[in-house]
Enzyme design. Structure first.
Site, short mmCIF file in Angstrom:
data_model
loop_
_atom_site.label_atom_id
_atom_site.label_comp_id
_atom_site.label_asym_id
_atom_site.label_seq_id
_atom_site.Cartn_x
_atom_site.Cartn_y
_atom_site.Cartn_z
CB SER A 143 60.97 -60.91 -34.24
OG SER A 143 61.98 -59.43 -34.79
CE1 TYR A 156 56.20 -59.67 -33.47
CE2 TYR A 156 58.52 -57.87 -33.68
CZ TYR A 156 57.20 -59.61 -33.91
OH TYR A 156 58.23 -59.96 -35.01
#
Length: 258
Positions: A143, A156
């Site tokens: 990501s 995250y």
């Protein structure tokens, strides 16, 4: 992106077998469909058996129920995938919560780390001998959260940065082996579940993530990139591709229409 003609593998199939984790929805499901179209025999792996069975039936693949955080499940996945595996897509993972560090849900952090980091490491470790034998490839779906922190994203971001470190270390460690190691880092992708899961089923809050963004990416956009990487010649390694919608100039800079 236009793919080259599929090359013959030692197994005699067009592209061998591809294993896709987290294949029950979103990027994973789209990737499974794309790789099947590219000539791979696809093993769809995820926890939700009903979903991957339906997906596998539609693409002529196989469904294997697997929680990547469960060592026995990973062992079973390797056994059921067989000896023809030439490609592994580490896609299982996801985000939970968006609280500041001072309010961090550390149980959620542990869950994210287990799925995004330890799960990817376990799957890669388990399949690596087969990939070496078959001169294969492993692709990690990370990501743009791995690029740096943002408010509410510490857990995250940390998990995805750690997963990126696996990619970087692995590539160095096996440079003398015939295995390619690649990373796809998506930015804003509008899938049916990512933000909904992150906000624990709060649809209204999930919708605000994409509010005003004219054209966020969709799962097929990322699957298109993965399919292209997977079909490069054996001597070509795509280290990392960052993919964002045009409206997202950086992780913290998104154009939203009124």
């Amino acid at each position: 992106m236009t793919s080259q003609s599929p090359s013959q593998t030692p197994t005699g199939t067009s592209n061998g077998t591809a294993v896709v984790t987290g294949a029950s929805s979103g990027i994973g499901a789209a990737t499974a469909r794309r790789l099947a179209a590219e000539g791979f025999s696809v093993v769809c792996a995820a926890r939700r058996t009903d979903r991957i069975e339906e997906l596998a039936a539609g693409i002529g693949g196989r469904a294997v129920s697997c929680d990547v955080t469960d060592p026995q499940a990973v062992e079973r996945l390797v056994a059921e995938a067989g000896e023809d595996v030439t490609l592994v897509i580490n896609n299982a993972g996801g985000a939970l919560g968006m609280e500041p560090v001072v309010e961090a849900d550390l149980d959620a952090w542990q869950t994210m780390y287990a799925a995004n980091v330890l799960g990817a490491a376990a799957v890669t470790k388990a399949f690596l001998p087969t990939l070496i034998t078959n001169q294969g490839q492993v692709i990690f779906v990370t990501s743009t959260a791995a690029d740096g922190g943002y408010e509410g994203g510490a857990g995250y971001c940390a998990a995805k940065a750690a997963e990126r470190s696996i990619v970087q270390s692995l590539r160095l460690e096996i440079v003398d082996q015939p295995v390619r190691v690649s990373e796809v880092a998506p930015g804003m992708v509008h899938t049916e579940e990512f933000s909904l899961t992150r906000f624990h089923g709060d649809q209204e809050r999930a919708d605000t993530v994409y509010a005003g963004v004219a054209a966020p990416l969709v799962a097929d956009d990322i699957a298109d990139v993965i399919g292209w990487i997977a079909t490069r010649p054996e001597h070509v390694n795509i280290d990392r591709i960052t993919v964002r919608p045009r409206a997202q100039a950086a992780q913290h800079k998104v154009h939203r229409e009124a």
